[in-house]
Design a protein around this motif. Structure first.
Motif, PDB file in Angstrom:
ATOM      1  N   ILE A  74      93.055  91.533  71.592  1.00  0.00           N
ATOM      2  CA  ILE A  74      91.601  91.695  71.728  1.00  0.00           C
ATOM      3  C   ILE A  74      91.118  92.867  70.885  1.00  0.00           C
ATOM      4  CG2 ILE A  74      89.731  92.212  73.339  1.00  0.00           C
ATOM      5  CD1 ILE A  74      91.371  90.814  75.518  1.00  0.00           C
ATOM      6  N   TYR A  75      91.864  93.966  70.918  1.00  0.00           N
ATOM      7  CA  TYR A  75      91.475  95.130  70.110  1.00  0.00           C
ATOM      8  C   TYR A  75      91.506  94.794  68.619  1.00  0.00           C
ATOM      9  CZ  TYR A  75      91.936  98.034  74.318  1.00  0.00           C
ATOM     10  OH  TYR A  75      91.779  98.577  75.570  1.00  0.00           O
ATOM     11  N   CYS A  76      92.540  94.086  68.192  1.00  0.00           N
ATOM     12  CA  CYS A  76      92.631  93.702  66.778  1.00  0.00           C
ATOM     13  C   CYS A  76      91.492  92.759  66.395  1.00  0.00           C
ATOM     14  CB  CYS A  76      93.985  93.048  66.502  1.00  0.00           C
ATOM     15  SG  CYS A  76      95.399  94.166  66.601  1.00  0.00           S
ATOM     16  N   ALA A  77      91.211  91.792  67.269  1.00  0.00           N
ATOM     17  CA  ALA A  77      90.120  90.852  67.000  1.00  0.00           C
ATOM     18  C   ALA A  77      88.783  91.582  66.933  1.00  0.00           C
ATOM     19  CB  ALA A  77      90.080  89.772  68.080  1.00  0.00           C
ATOM     20  N   ALA A  78      88.602  92.598  67.773  1.00  0.00           N
ATOM     21  CA  ALA A  78      87.354  93.371  67.756  1.00  0.00           C
ATOM     22  C   ALA A  78      87.187  94.112  66.431  1.00  0.00           C
ATOM     23  CB  ALA A  78      87.344  94.360  68.921  1.00  0.00           C
ATOM     24  N   ALA A  79      88.291  94.642  65.889  1.00  0.00           N
ATOM     25  CA  ALA A  79      88.220  95.344  64.602  1.00  0.00           C
ATOM     26  C   ALA A  79      87.870  94.376  63.476  1.00  0.00           C
ATOM     27  CB  ALA A  79      89.554  96.034  64.315  1.00  0.00           C
ATOM     28  N   VAL A  80      88.502  93.209  63.491  1.00  0.00           N
ATOM     29  CA  VAL A  80      88.216  92.194  62.470  1.00  0.00           C
ATOM     30  C   VAL A  80      86.778  91.711  62.592  1.00  0.00           C
ATOM     31  CG1 VAL A  80      88.872  89.917  61.602  1.00  0.00           C
ATOM     32  CG2 VAL A  80      90.642  91.498  62.373  1.00  0.00           C
ATOM     33  N   TRP A  81      86.327  91.512  63.809  1.00  0.00           N
ATOM     34  CA  TRP A  81      84.954  91.044  64.050  1.00  0.00           C
ATOM     35  C   TRP A  81      83.928  92.070  63.588  1.00  0.00           C
ATOM     36  CZ3 TRP A  81      81.675  93.061  68.085  1.00  0.00           C
ATOM     37  CH2 TRP A  81      80.454  92.377  68.223  1.00  0.00           C
ATOM     38  N   GLY A  82      84.221  93.355  63.800  1.00  0.00           N
ATOM     39  CA  GLY A  82      83.309  94.394  63.354  1.00  0.00           C
ATOM     40  C   GLY A  82      83.116  94.377  61.844  1.00  0.00           C
ATOM     41  N   LEU A  83      84.209  94.168  61.092  1.00  0.00           N
ATOM     42  CA  LEU A  83      84.096  94.079  59.637  1.00  0.00           C
ATOM     43  C   LEU A  83      83.378  92.798  59.227  1.00  0.00           C
ATOM     44  CD1 LEU A  83      84.785  95.484  57.003  1.00  0.00           C
ATOM     45  CD2 LEU A  83      86.985  94.296  56.996  1.00  0.00           C
ATOM     46  N   TYR A  84      83.591  91.721  59.988  1.00  0.00           N
ATOM     47  CA  TYR A  84      82.864  90.467  59.740  1.00  0.00           C
ATOM     48  C   TYR A  84      81.360  90.689  59.855  1.00  0.00           C
ATOM     49  CZ  TYR A  84      80.511  86.283  61.556  1.00  0.00           C
ATOM     50  OH  TYR A  84      79.599  85.287  61.820  1.00  0.00           O
ATOM     51  N   GLN A  85      80.939  91.451  60.867  1.00  0.00           N
ATOM     52  CA  GLN A  85      79.527  91.737  61.051  1.00  0.00           C
ATOM     53  C   GLN A  85      78.955  92.497  59.852  1.00  0.00           C
ATOM     54  OE1 GLN A  85      78.256  89.773  63.373  1.00  0.00           O
ATOM     55  NE2 GLN A  85      77.490  91.322  64.803  1.00  0.00           N
ATOM     56  N   ALA A  86      79.730  93.421  59.317  1.00  0.00           N
ATOM     57  CA  ALA A  86      79.258  94.193  58.170  1.00  0.00           C
ATOM     58  C   ALA A  86      79.135  93.320  56.920  1.00  0.00           C
ATOM     59  CB  ALA A  86      80.211  95.363  57.909  1.00  0.00           C
ATOM     60  N   TYR A  87      80.107  92.442  56.703  1.00  0.00           N
ATOM     61  CA  TYR A  87      80.086  91.592  55.503  1.00  0.00           C
ATOM     62  C   TYR A  87      78.956  90.566  55.536  1.00  0.00           C
ATOM     63  CZ  TYR A  87      84.112  92.921  52.669  1.00  0.00           C
ATOM     64  OH  TYR A  87      84.947  93.581  51.811  1.00  0.00           O
ATOM     65  N   ARG A  88      78.450  90.262  56.714  1.00  0.00           N
ATOM     66  CA  ARG A  88      77.354  89.296  56.805  1.00  0.00           C
ATOM     67  C   ARG A  88      76.087  89.806  56.129  1.00  0.00           C
ATOM     68  NH1 ARG A  88      76.466  87.457  62.843  1.00  0.00           N
ATOM     69  NH2 ARG A  88      75.007  86.049  61.807  1.00  0.00           N
ATOM     70  N   ARG A  89      75.977  91.107  55.928  1.00  0.00           N
ATOM     71  CA  ARG A  89      74.800  91.688  55.286  1.00  0.00           C
ATOM     72  C   ARG A  89      74.914  91.690  53.769  1.00  0.00           C
ATOM     73  NH1 ARG A  89      71.623  94.772  58.774  1.00  0.00           N
ATOM     74  NH2 ARG A  89      72.402  94.893  60.901  1.00  0.00           N
ATOM     75  N   ILE A  90      76.074  91.269  53.261  1.00  0.00           N
ATOM     76  CA  ILE A  90      76.289  91.246  51.824  1.00  0.00           C
ATOM     77  C   ILE A  90      75.895  89.877  51.269  1.00  0.00           C
ATOM     78  CG2 ILE A  90      78.005  91.542  49.991  1.00  0.00           C
ATOM     79  CD1 ILE A  90      77.362  94.072  51.614  1.00  0.00           C
TER      80      ILE A  90
END
Length: 278
Positions: A74-90
């Motif tokens: 869950i912690y690893c998925a949360a880290a990956v998801w956080g970066l996914y959220q940032a890339y959505r603005r690109i």
């Protein structure tokens, strides 16, 4: 004549200001992309390379090729998801946001599938809250089967299930499709029932060992109750199908159970448990 020259100078200055502003925006954008690419390389190197291609789970240690941990996944998925959220603005992320988002979905669904295999335990736990009926939090990385028995490991960790529900809600709200069928909706509702009795269920807590004396005895932990309280608040009224859902894909919480968790949680603080001061 003087007024006309002044107007030209004012307009020229405004154009220069606009150009400077656009240059700064472009420069900041390019710098942001470079920073995100650095984080992407870190995530690929330190997290995604160790994700199981079959179950989507992550191991506790990179050298472990067999046991996957729900908590660490869950912690690893949360880290990956956080970066996914940032890339959505690109504007042009070259497919990175899709990869990161689907890696997150794969992990969360992998945990869900492992737990669905133990649905009978959830039904038994709703009747009698004990370690013998607890959902396992360690699974085989490849098969998704339990790897440690109830005697070999303390699986009763209510905060893990609560943590899963909290991030499940956030990820679905962000637009990821994690829950697919009505059976899965019903099971998530059962997970809500699983954590609702945290206020009266001794567990092994976030330390995974029960009391501080290491005697294998579970305790009522303030951290577990707090996580359950947060999970109940987060998931109440959540549509697990996102904006494509219907009334039957909405999860609800027993308000009385939430109030009991809140009152016991506030009573226990600042202690963590009967044997742990903090």
């Amino acid at each position: 004549m003087v007024n006309r020259d002044c107007n030209i100078m004012i307009r020229q200055g405004s154009i220069d200001d606009i150009n400077a502003h656009q240059f700064l925006k472009i420069a900041n954008y390019e710098d942001t992309v470079r920073q995100l690419d650095i984080y992407y390389a870190i995530v690929k190197r330190q997290l995604l390379r160790f994700q199981s291609p079959i179950t989507g789970l992550f191991p506790v240690l990179s050298s472990d090729l067999h046991v996957g941990s729900v908590r660490d996944s869950i912690y690893c998925a949360a880290a990956v998801w956080g970066l996914y959220q940032a890339y959505r603005r690109i504007d042009d992320d070259r497919g990175k946001s899709h990869e990161l988002g689907q890696s997150t979905v794969k992990c969360m669904r992998g945990i869900l599938e492992c737990w669905i295999k133990q649905a009978s335990r959830v039904e038994a736990f709703k009747t009698r809250q004990c370690a013998a009926h607890a959902l396992h939090v360690k699974f085989h990385l490849t098969t998704g089967d339990p790897v440690l028995s109830d005697e070999e490991y303390h699986h009763l960790q209510i905060d893990v299930v609560s943590l899963y529900l909290i991030f499940l809600v956030q990820m679905i709200t962000s637009g990821l499709q994690i829950i697919y069928t009505q059976d899965e909706v019903a099971f998530v509702q059962n997970l809500v029932y699983y954590v609702e009795r945290a206020y009266r269920t001794p567990d092994y807590g976030m330390w995974e060992r029960g009391s501080k004396y290491n005697d294998g005895k579970p305790e009522i932990h303030a951290s577990s109750i707090g996580m359950a309280k947060a999970a109940l608040e987060a998931i109440n009224g959540c549509n697990l199908f996102g904006d494509k859902g219907a009334s039957w894909s909405v999860v609800y919480v027993d308000i009385d159970a939430h109030n009991r968790n809140r009152s016991i949680f506030e009573t226990m603080l600042p202690r963590e448990s009967s044997s742990k001061k903090y």
